[in-house]
Write a protein that holds these residues in place. Sequence first.
Motif, PDB file in Angstrom:
ATOM      1  N   ILE A 475      -2.988 -12.458   8.550  1.00 12.22           N
ATOM      2  CA  ILE A 475      -3.653 -11.725   7.454  1.00 12.22           C
ATOM      3  C   ILE A 475      -4.376 -10.494   7.990  1.00 12.22           C
ATOM      4  CG2 ILE A 475      -5.785 -13.104   7.587  1.00 12.22           C
ATOM      5  CD1 ILE A 475      -5.916 -12.900   4.533  1.00 12.22           C
ATOM      6  N   ASN A 476      -4.884 -10.586   9.250  1.00  8.66           N
ATOM      7  CA  ASN A 476      -5.552  -9.421   9.843  1.00  8.66           C
ATOM      8  C   ASN A 476      -4.578  -8.288  10.069  1.00  8.66           C
ATOM      9  OD1 ASN A 476      -8.078 -10.584   9.902  1.00  8.66           O
ATOM     10  ND2 ASN A 476      -7.783 -11.503  11.923  1.00  8.66           N
ATOM     11  N   GLU A 477      -3.353  -8.637  10.510  1.00  6.84           N
ATOM     12  CA  GLU A 477      -2.334  -7.605  10.688  1.00  6.84           C
ATOM     13  C   GLU A 477      -1.979  -6.972   9.350  1.00  6.84           C
ATOM     14  OE1 GLU A 477       2.168  -6.963  12.509  1.00  6.84           O
ATOM     15  OE2 GLU A 477       1.198  -8.946  12.616  1.00  6.84           O
ATOM     16  N   ALA A 478      -1.931  -7.810   8.293  1.00  2.00           N
ATOM     17  CA  ALA A 478      -1.647  -7.263   6.956  1.00  2.00           C
ATOM     18  C   ALA A 478      -2.730  -6.294   6.520  1.00  2.00           C
ATOM     19  CB  ALA A 478      -1.521  -8.411   5.954  1.00  2.00           C
ATOM     20  N   ARG A 479      -4.000  -6.639   6.811  1.00  2.58           N
ATOM     21  CA  ARG A 479      -5.092  -5.733   6.439  1.00  2.58           C
ATOM     22  C   ARG A 479      -4.968  -4.407   7.204  1.00  2.58           C
ATOM     23  NH1 ARG A 479      -8.478 -10.594   7.050  1.00  2.58           N
ATOM     24  NH2 ARG A 479      -9.065 -11.368   4.964  1.00  2.58           N
ATOM     25  N   ARG A 480      -4.661  -4.502   8.550  1.00  2.20           N
ATOM     26  CA  ARG A 480      -4.538  -3.285   9.327  1.00  2.20           C
ATOM     27  C   ARG A 480      -3.425  -2.388   8.830  1.00  2.20           C
ATOM     28  NH1 ARG A 480      -5.378  -6.896  13.645  1.00  2.20           N
ATOM     29  NH2 ARG A 480      -3.143  -6.874  14.132  1.00  2.20           N
ATOM     30  N   LYS A 481      -2.256  -3.018   8.466  1.00  2.64           N
ATOM     31  CA  LYS A 481      -1.127  -2.211   7.973  1.00  2.64           C
ATOM     32  C   LYS A 481      -1.455  -1.567   6.643  1.00  2.64           C
ATOM     33  CE  LYS A 481       2.830  -4.126  10.426  1.00  2.64           C
ATOM     34  NZ  LYS A 481       4.216  -4.585  10.300  1.00  2.64           N
ATOM     35  N   ARG A 482      -2.188  -2.290   5.796  1.00  6.16           N
ATOM     36  CA  ARG A 482      -2.588  -1.690   4.509  1.00  6.16           C
ATOM     37  C   ARG A 482      -3.516  -0.498   4.749  1.00  6.16           C
ATOM     38  NH1 ARG A 482      -3.688  -1.808  -0.777  1.00  6.16           N
ATOM     39  NH2 ARG A 482      -5.845  -1.439  -1.416  1.00  6.16           N
ATOM     40  N   GLU A 483      -4.473  -0.673   5.694  1.00  8.29           N
ATOM     41  CA  GLU A 483      -5.390   0.435   6.010  1.00  8.29           C
ATOM     42  C   GLU A 483      -4.635   1.630   6.589  1.00  8.29           C
ATOM     43  OE1 GLU A 483      -8.173  -1.261   8.661  1.00  8.29           O
ATOM     44  OE2 GLU A 483      -9.221  -2.452   7.121  1.00  8.29           O
ATOM     45  N   ASP A 484      -3.628   1.372   7.483  1.00  6.36           N
ATOM     46  CA  ASP A 484      -2.840   2.473   8.058  1.00  6.36           C
ATOM     47  C   ASP A 484      -2.061   3.203   6.980  1.00  6.36           C
ATOM     48  OD1 ASP A 484      -3.795   1.817  10.524  1.00  6.36           O
ATOM     49  OD2 ASP A 484      -2.014   0.690  11.155  1.00  6.36           O
ATOM     50  N   TYR A 485      -1.478   2.434   6.035  1.00  6.13           N
ATOM     51  CA  TYR A 485      -0.677   3.045   4.962  1.00  6.13           C
ATOM     52  C   TYR A 485      -1.562   3.948   4.087  1.00  6.13           C
ATOM     53  CZ  TYR A 485       2.813   3.401   1.209  1.00  6.13           C
ATOM     54  OH  TYR A 485       3.702   3.886   0.291  1.00  6.13           O
ATOM     55  N   ASN A 486      -2.750   3.431   3.746  1.00  3.79           N
ATOM     56  CA  ASN A 486      -3.674   4.202   2.895  1.00  3.79           C
ATOM     57  C   ASN A 486      -4.186   5.440   3.627  1.00  3.79           C
ATOM     58  OD1 ASN A 486      -3.341   2.352   0.851  1.00  3.79           O
ATOM     59  ND2 ASN A 486      -5.214   1.191   1.354  1.00  3.79           N
ATOM     60  N   ARG A 487      -4.480   5.285   4.980  1.00  5.04           N
ATOM     61  CA  ARG A 487      -4.942   6.431   5.741  1.00  5.04           C
ATOM     62  C   ARG A 487      -3.906   7.532   5.797  1.00  5.04           C
ATOM     63  NH1 ARG A 487      -3.592   7.676  10.583  1.00  5.04           N
ATOM     64  NH2 ARG A 487      -2.809   5.571  11.092  1.00  5.04           N
ATOM     65  N   LEU A 488      -2.646   7.167   6.042  1.00  9.50           N
ATOM     66  CA  LEU A 488      -1.571   8.158   6.114  1.00  9.50           C
ATOM     67  C   LEU A 488      -1.363   8.843   4.769  1.00  9.50           C
ATOM     68  CD1 LEU A 488       0.960   6.168   8.332  1.00  9.50           C
ATOM     69  CD2 LEU A 488      -0.242   8.265   8.972  1.00  9.50           C
ATOM     70  N   THR A 489      -1.480   8.065   3.684  1.00  7.86           N
ATOM     71  CA  THR A 489      -1.349   8.662   2.335  1.00  7.86           C
ATOM     72  C   THR A 489      -2.437   9.695   2.106  1.00  7.86           C
ATOM     73  OG1 THR A 489      -0.350   6.623   1.502  1.00  7.86           O
ATOM     74  CG2 THR A 489      -1.287   8.148  -0.131  1.00  7.86           C
ATOM     75  N   SER A 490      -3.683   9.345   2.513  1.00  9.73           N
ATOM     76  CA  SER A 490      -4.801  10.279   2.336  1.00  9.73           C
ATOM     77  C   SER A 490      -4.603  11.539   3.180  1.00  9.73           C
ATOM     78  CB  SER A 490      -6.098   9.584   2.735  1.00  9.73           C
ATOM     79  OG  SER A 490      -7.174  10.486   2.699  1.00  9.73           O
ATOM     80  N   GLU A 491      -4.120  11.358   4.432  1.00 13.97           N
ATOM     81  CA  GLU A 491      -3.904  12.512   5.297  1.00 13.97           C
ATOM     82  C   GLU A 491      -2.801  13.409   4.762  1.00 13.97           C
ATOM     83  OE1 GLU A 491      -3.164  10.781   9.090  1.00 13.97           O
ATOM     84  OE2 GLU A 491      -5.285  10.350   9.508  1.00 13.97           O
ATOM     85  N   LEU A 492      -1.718  12.817   4.160  1.00 16.53           N
ATOM     86  CA  LEU A 492      -0.642  13.613   3.566  1.00 16.53           C
ATOM     87  C   LEU A 492      -1.159  14.443   2.399  1.00 16.53           C
ATOM     88  CD1 LEU A 492       2.257  11.002   3.729  1.00 16.53           C
ATOM     89  CD2 LEU A 492       2.234  13.240   4.854  1.00 16.53           C
ATOM     90  N   ASN A 493      -2.005  13.825   1.569  1.00 13.38           N
ATOM     91  CA  ASN A 493      -2.585  14.562   0.435  1.00 13.38           C
ATOM     92  C   ASN A 493      -3.443  15.725   0.921  1.00 13.38           C
ATOM     93  OD1 ASN A 493      -1.361  12.848  -1.404  1.00 13.38           O
ATOM     94  ND2 ASN A 493      -3.130  11.453  -1.506  1.00 13.38           N
ATOM     95  N   ASN A 494      -4.222  15.480   2.007  1.00 19.35           N
ATOM     96  CA  ASN A 494      -5.096  16.524   2.549  1.00 19.35           C
ATOM     97  C   ASN A 494      -4.275  17.697   3.102  1.00 19.35           C
ATOM     98  OD1 ASN A 494      -7.584  17.671   3.480  1.00 19.35           O
ATOM     99  ND2 ASN A 494      -7.005  16.996   5.528  1.00 19.35           N
ATOM    100  N   LEU A 495      -3.186  17.378   3.824  1.00 21.41           N
ATOM    101  CA  LEU A 495      -2.321  18.440   4.351  1.00 21.41           C
ATOM    102  C   LEU A 495      -1.684  19.243   3.245  1.00 21.41           C
ATOM    103  CD1 LEU A 495      -0.633  16.443   7.269  1.00 21.41           C
ATOM    104  CD2 LEU A 495      -2.251  18.324   7.504  1.00 21.41           C
ATOM    105  N   ASN A 496      -1.291  18.568   2.193  1.00 21.86           N
ATOM    106  CA  ASN A 496      -0.667  19.252   1.050  1.00 21.86           C
ATOM    107  C   ASN A 496      -1.652  20.224   0.402  1.00 21.86           C
ATOM    108  OD1 ASN A 496       1.620  19.631  -0.730  1.00 21.86           O
ATOM    109  ND2 ASN A 496       0.482  18.517  -2.287  1.00 21.86           N
ATOM    110  N   GLN A 497      -2.946  19.779   0.315  1.00 17.62           N
ATOM    111  CA  GLN A 497      -3.963  20.652  -0.268  1.00 17.62           C
ATOM    112  C   GLN A 497      -4.210  21.877   0.620  1.00 17.62           C
ATOM    113  OE1 GLN A 497      -5.489  20.517  -3.257  1.00 17.62           O
ATOM    114  NE2 GLN A 497      -4.087  18.802  -3.701  1.00 17.62           N
ATOM    115  N   GLN A 498      -4.152  21.687   1.946  1.00 15.38           N
ATOM    116  CA  GLN A 498      -4.323  22.823   2.849  1.00 15.38           C
ATOM    117  C   GLN A 498      -3.217  23.850   2.664  1.00 15.38           C
ATOM    118  OE1 GLN A 498      -5.398  22.023   6.993  1.00 15.38           O
ATOM    119  NE2 GLN A 498      -5.749  19.868   6.431  1.00 15.38           N
ATOM    120  N   ILE A 499      -1.978  23.384   2.480  1.00 16.66           N
ATOM    121  CA  ILE A 499      -0.847  24.300   2.279  1.00 16.66           C
ATOM    122  C   ILE A 499      -1.034  25.084   0.984  1.00 16.66           C
ATOM    123  CG2 ILE A 499       1.639  24.376   1.808  1.00 16.66           C
ATOM    124  CD1 ILE A 499       1.903  22.013   3.773  1.00 16.66           C
ATOM    125  N   LYS A 500      -1.444  24.415  -0.073  1.00 15.89           N
ATOM    126  CA  LYS A 500      -1.676  25.100  -1.351  1.00 15.89           C
ATOM    127  C   LYS A 500      -2.754  26.158  -1.213  1.00 15.89           C
ATOM    128  CE  LYS A 500      -0.240  21.393  -4.540  1.00 15.89           C
ATOM    129  NZ  LYS A 500      -0.695  20.480  -5.606  1.00 15.89           N
TER     130      LYS A 500
END
Length: 809
Positions: A475-500
Amino acid sequence: MRLSSFKTDVFAGISKRQVEFDKGLNVIIGPNEAGKSTLIEAIYATIFQEARLRMNLGVDKDFKARFMPYPTGEYINGILEFIIDGEKYKLKKEWGKEHSTVLELPDGQILKNSDRIKRKLKDLFVFGRASYGNIVFARQRDVKQAVERIIGNDDIVHTVSSFLRKAVMELDGISVEHLRSRLGEEIDNLVKRWDLNNDRPDNPNRDINNPYKVGYGEIYEAYINKVSIERKMKKALEMEEQLAGLSRELQALEEERQGLKTEIEQMAEIENDVVKRASLEPEIKRLKEKTGTLKRLNREWPVRADELVRKKEELNNLDKSLKELSREKSRAREKARLNESRSILEKINRLKKEMQEKYQERQEIKQITIEDIKEMESYQDIIKRNKAAMEAGTLLGVINSACDQVILTRGLAEQEEIEAGVEFKADGYLHLVIEGIVDVEIKSGEIDFDSLRREYQLAQSKFDKLLSNLGVESINEARRKREDYNRLTSELNNLNQQIKGLLDGRKYEDLQEEAGKLNEMEFVRDEGTVEKELDRVNKERSKLLAEIKSLEDRINSWQEEYGDVDKLFELMVSIGTELKAIKGQLTGLAELPDQYDTAEGFNSSLTRLRKKKEELDDRFTSKREELRDIMAAMPEESYEELLVSRQDYRKRFDRLQKKARDLIKIRAVLHRKLAEMDNNSFDPLVDLFSRYLSILTAGNYQIGDVNNNFQLKIVNEKNSSLPVDINLLSFGTYDGVALAFRLALLEQLFKDREGFIILDDCLVNLDPARKKEAVTLINKFAEKYQVIFTTCNPDTADSLGGRVIEFTA
């Protein structure tokens, strides 16, 4: 303080020796010349003698001569261990070409700096070198001689206290009465008729102008001599300076007179020609100046005209350059704008690449929802709860009889085979099968094991399946993977805003197109460089305009005055003809010296020189008479000779004053110390001395006083006094008195602290009865202090007892 051991490689006549010392009495026995005294001197030197020997000091020269092996010895050394308040110190010293001092402290610290070691030893050996040398390490004969000097003085009636006080001082070689008398005489011989406090004669009116004739001291005499010679020096210096000054003046005047004479004679030879020349030269000068001006103008006029034409052409070229630079400036601004577009495009491309990398990283992670996490947590709670419930009913057992096969199922575990005699434990449930013998199932009565087991297995199965579906192991690995997925999603959104933000409403394709145009402007300079070039050209144009205006004004003024270059040349020819005619009149006349511009200047200078020579002649005659008068009055001794004498007189005067002040201080200290000594300061020492003398007489008496013949009065228990025969109490010799005095002095010195004493064979001259009492006293003394006794007599060593140290050559 007590000594623990001493070791030396070589010291005078002893080598490779090590001696250990105990508390109490230590007896060093050995034949004469075995080196016992050298051993004691080596211990004393290790404590107090500086390792660095200075050959300009007598005590160091004597130390080297006495103890350095001759003729080939390079060094001597000593290693002393001693104990203070239960803590051990180790002191090492080496003397010779290479010298060193090392002190090891009880805490292991090692000191090698000689100044630090000196300060530390001063703290440890608190009474100083003199006290230890005169009391602790003193030879018996030195103490006896001090006692004998006091008793031999018939002018003194001793109390025991005054006797002891004088004995203490005699140990340092001091004769108090002689010292006090000599101090008084010496001070009187120095300061008679002199006020030392005010640094002047005692009567201010009896100075150099009215000195004493008799009855004065050395300081007054030195003062009068010093002041007298200073007067002579002042007069000699004044006259020598006057003589030297006059000599220099006369020499300078003579040189100046001769120079003037020569110069006047040379000028007088051409004086008439110069007068004639004086009437013609002003016109010649005027015509020459005019001709020079016209020649310069004749050369310069065509040059300036050509320069004007050239500068107008330069101005035209600069105007063309300004137009071209203005066009280049516009292109430079466009290039700067395109550069900015390219920079933005490069930033966007970097951000796009980073987005692609993070997108790829997110693709590799399976998306796990919060519901998935909560579902796993619920299954995990059931598993933990049921497992805990079963563990609450723990069962213990053992198979006591040997069996072929025992199959065991315990708690939630799988079947397993066990052996007889092995203890086993089960949580809540136990199923035991012995093939062919028994099949038994045991459950805890406090829980519904079947229900718990079914619920546990079901929850475990669903939990494992969910982990497998999500591709995780916990379950700890599942939590870490969920956190990694959410972090990458947030970073992608931030990069997209920088390009705009970088596009700022523009299209990506437009930026690409603008950046492509930049290649066409590769050789266009940047706007700043073009701006600098424009500024430079504008400044150059302004300067050129000013130069053109200046040239035009100058040429116009020449044209107004002379017309043109041809007319200018005709004027030059006319003036030249006139100048030639005037110069013809100067033929045959002496030339005017180069240093003069005009004949008037020549005549004026000659008149001034003649007048100056007359003045110099008068001054020279006057100074020569003055020089004769001074030479007749000069003193016999020169200033330099008097200066040497004055330095000797001044040094003697200062030395005598310092000597007088030092002696007065010494006298004051002596009086104060004697007063302190006489003020019952020796009472404790008197008591100890009396007690030790009583022990040595084997009687119960106290000493009353000492008369001129050193007969002691004793007082018995009834306080009645009676004289005692000197043969009973003087101990036959002074050895007993010296021993009692030294032991009393040492005990008073060390009081409640540890201490030690070195005794050379002080019993050798005592008769058997006195020797027995002395041995008793030394042993009693050794109960409190360390005693190191040296002797060559085996009987003495036997009678003393204690630790015996054999010391042979």
